[in-house]
Scaffold this motif. Structure first.
Motif, PDB file in Angstrom:
ATOM      1  N   ASP A  28      -7.979  75.486 -58.722  1.00 47.29           N
ATOM      2  CA  ASP A  28      -7.719  76.354 -59.864  1.00 47.29           C
ATOM      3  C   ASP A  28      -8.628  75.994 -61.027  1.00 47.29           C
ATOM      4  OD1 ASP A  28      -5.774  77.712 -58.483  1.00 47.29           O
ATOM      5  OD2 ASP A  28      -4.088  76.720 -59.467  1.00 47.29           O
ATOM      6  N   GLU A  31     -12.070  77.323 -60.222  1.00 47.11           N
ATOM      7  CA  GLU A  31     -12.102  78.780 -60.359  1.00 47.11           C
ATOM      8  C   GLU A  31     -12.056  79.189 -61.824  1.00 47.11           C
ATOM      9  OE1 GLU A  31      -9.007  80.489 -57.929  1.00 47.11           O
ATOM     10  OE2 GLU A  31      -9.763  79.480 -56.144  1.00 47.11           O
ATOM     11  N   SER A  50     -13.122  87.439 -61.220  1.00 49.30           N
ATOM     12  CA  SER A  50     -12.565  86.079 -61.279  1.00 49.30           C
ATOM     13  C   SER A  50     -11.317  86.031 -62.143  1.00 49.30           C
ATOM     14  CB  SER A  50     -13.608  85.094 -61.825  1.00 49.30           C
ATOM     15  OG  SER A  50     -14.643  84.934 -60.898  1.00 49.30           O
ATOM     16  N   GLU A  52      -9.306  88.492 -62.777  1.00 54.24           N
ATOM     17  CA  GLU A  52      -8.234  89.219 -62.077  1.00 54.24           C
ATOM     18  C   GLU A  52      -7.477  88.260 -61.157  1.00 54.24           C
ATOM     19  OE1 GLU A  52      -7.052  92.192 -62.540  1.00 54.24           O
ATOM     20  OE2 GLU A  52      -8.659  93.542 -63.130  1.00 54.24           O
ATOM     21  N   LYS A  53      -8.218  87.456 -60.406  1.00 54.08           N
ATOM     22  CA  LYS A  53      -7.590  86.494 -59.493  1.00 54.08           C
ATOM     23  C   LYS A  53      -6.816  85.431 -60.265  1.00 54.08           C
ATOM     24  CE  LYS A  53     -11.149  87.012 -55.964  1.00 54.08           C
ATOM     25  NZ  LYS A  53     -12.344  86.410 -55.376  1.00 54.08           N
TER      26      LYS A  53
END
Length: 146
Positions: A28, A31, A50, A52-53
């Motif tokens: 996480d 990301e 990115s 959105e995820k």
């Protein structure tokens, strides 16, 4: 005397149980870092994907929700149809309002107030259709980094 011989087994069990959480947290973080780097580098379509995820994984993260809202608002300039652009503006407003509720320290009220609750209608660049179409095409290319 305590059963010290059980401690190594307990430690191994604890490591095995916690390993997925540590890996997920590190992933996480990676990301999240990547999403913010993409945003900083003005790679908006990639940053949008990115964020959105991240928003799905961390729906209570004010910074993630705020940046997603800004990116969705930016996206509303280059979506192909007026209805898609309107829906994007409406969603952006909702995301920015959520970011404020989550405690975003940034002054978002002016941006939020500038977006009608229903997403509003497209602004026109020019009363001449060909000029308006050319401007929209240019905005879309810029928004996509082309």
């Amino acid at each position: 005397m305590p059963n010290l011989h059980k401690l190594p087994k307990l430690a191994v069990l604890l490591v095995l149980l916690l390993a997925p959480f540590v890996t997920a947290s590190a992933q996480d973080d990676e990301e999240r870092h990547r999403a913010f780097e993409l945003l900083k580098d003005a790679k908006y379509p990639e940053a949008l994907a990115s964020f959105e995820k991240l928003a799905v994984a961390h729906p209570q993260d004010a910074a993630v929700i705020e940046n997603l809202g800004v990116l969705v608002f930016h996206q509303s300039t280059y979506l192909p149809t007026p209805e898609e652009r309107k829906n994007a503006r409406k969603r952006a407003r909702e995301l920015l309002m959520k970011a404020v509720q989550l405690g975003s320290p940034n002054p978002l009220s002016a941006l939020i107030d500038g977006i009608p609750a229903d997403g509003g209608n497209d602004a026109s660049f020019s009363p001449r259709k060909e000029v308006d179409d050319a401007m929209r095409e240019g905005e879309a290319a810029f928004g996509k980094g082309e």
